[in-house]
Design an enzyme around this catalytic site. Structure first.
Site, short mmCIF file in Angstrom:
data_model
loop_
_atom_site.label_atom_id
_atom_site.label_comp_id
_atom_site.label_asym_id
_atom_site.label_seq_id
_atom_site.Cartn_x
_atom_site.Cartn_y
_atom_site.Cartn_z
N LYS A 1 0.81 -1.22 0.00
CA LYS A 1 0.00 0.00 0.00
C LYS A 1 0.84 1.27 0.00
O LYS A 1 0.66 2.14 -0.83
CB LYS A 1 -0.86 0.07 1.28
N ARG B 1 -9.82 1.71 8.52
CA ARG B 1 -9.42 0.33 8.80
C ARG B 1 -10.49 -0.43 9.58
O ARG B 1 -10.32 -1.62 9.83
CB ARG B 1 -8.14 0.35 9.65
N ARG C 1 11.35 -1.45 11.38
CA ARG C 1 10.15 -0.98 12.05
C ARG C 1 9.85 -1.82 13.28
O ARG C 1 9.91 -3.05 13.22
CB ARG C 1 8.95 -1.06 11.09
N ARG D 1 -1.09 -8.38 13.52
CA ARG D 1 -1.60 -7.37 12.58
C ARG D 1 -2.40 -8.02 11.47
O ARG D 1 -3.40 -7.48 11.00
CB ARG D 1 -0.44 -6.54 12.01
N ARG E 1 11.01 -6.55 5.12
CA ARG E 1 10.98 -5.11 5.42
C ARG E 1 11.57 -4.85 6.81
O ARG E 1 12.24 -3.84 7.03
CB ARG E 1 9.52 -4.61 5.37
P1 AMP Z 1 0.64 1.19 8.77
O1 AMP Z 1 1.88 1.97 8.57
O2 AMP Z 1 -0.50 1.66 7.91
O3 AMP Z 1 0.87 -0.29 8.67
O4 AMP Z 1 0.16 1.44 10.28
C1 AMP Z 1 0.97 1.06 11.36
C2 AMP Z 1 0.14 0.92 12.64
O5 AMP Z 1 -0.46 2.20 12.95
C3 AMP Z 1 -1.03 -0.04 12.56
O6 AMP Z 1 -0.64 -1.39 12.78
C4 AMP Z 1 -1.92 0.51 13.66
O7 AMP Z 1 -1.43 0.14 14.93
C5 AMP Z 1 -1.76 2.01 13.51
N1 AMP Z 1 -2.76 2.54 12.57
C6 AMP Z 1 -2.53 3.06 11.32
N2 AMP Z 1 -3.66 3.43 10.73
C7 AMP Z 1 -4.66 3.14 11.61
C8 AMP Z 1 -6.07 3.25 11.57
N3 AMP Z 1 -6.71 3.73 10.49
N4 AMP Z 1 -6.76 2.86 12.66
C9 AMP Z 1 -6.14 2.37 13.75
N5 AMP Z 1 -4.84 2.19 13.84
C10 AMP Z 1 -4.08 2.58 12.78
#
Ligand code: AMP
Length: 186
Positions: free
Chosen positions: A11, A86, A131, A142, A125
């Protein structure tokens, strides 16, 4: 626009390339949370525990962050949401924000990939980016949370007639080309 997909589906990578091409901002809630964590802000402190465990940050916190972000000038001519919504509740919150601000959703891109390829990509990654939430246990959590809470969103947008499913397997350029074709087709 929105881009949906499982953790590791690509993404963020695709969103970045697409936004550069279209000249619109990429709004990544994950990136905003990570920036706040590294700056040590209150929001960062609130979010960190959830992110480290592979859980979602509570909807109210995330919704208000997106609401503020979408108030900024640079979103007037379009934007791409990457990692939001989400949950089904976030879909409703986003509908309200968009209605209030006079925006409409044109297209929801879903990157579809096989589960095994995803875990592999995420572990790779982890080596490259380091990360904190890319350890194997957290990755599995996740993935579970994604299947339970986020996967159902594609049906909602499918019923609204704005979902396009894109095969997420291939090089960055191949996937980007599929996305571009799908967008042009509309
Ligand atoms: P990402 O970089 O999109 O994988 O987001 C990393 C982490 O941030 C996720 O695993 C969640 O813990 C938190 N996070 C990101 N976007 C959301 C969202 N829309 N709702 C809730 N938690 C989020």
């Amino acid at each position: 626009m929105i881009i949906l997909g499982a953790p590791g589906a690509g993404k963020g990578t695709q969103a970045k390339v697409l936004c550069e091409k279209l000249g619109i901002p990429q709004i990544s809630t994950g990136a905003i949370f990570r920036a706040n964590i590294s700056e040590g802000t209150d929001l960062g402190k609130l979010a960190q525990g959830y992110i480290d465990r592979g859980e979602f940050v509570p909807d109210e916190i995330t919704d208000s962050l997106v609401k503020d972000r979408l108030h900024q000038e640079d979103t007037q001519d379009g934007f791409l949401l990457d990692g939001y919504p989400r949950t089904l509740a976030q879909v409703g919150a986003l509908d309200e924000i968009l209605l209030e601000q006079g925006h409409t959703l044109d297209i929801v891109i879903e990157l579809v990939t096989e589960r095994e390829a995803l875990v592999e990509r995420l572990l790779k990654r982890a080596e490259i980016e380091g990360r904190a939430d890319d350890t194997e246990d957290v990755i599995r959590r996740r993935m579970e949370v994604y299947l339970e809470q986020t996967k159902p969103l594609s049906r909602v947008y499918e019923q609204r007639g704005i979902l396009v499913e894109i095969d997420g397997l291939g090089t960055i350029e191949e996937v980007q080309e599929r996305i571009r074709e799908a967008i042009q087709g509309r």
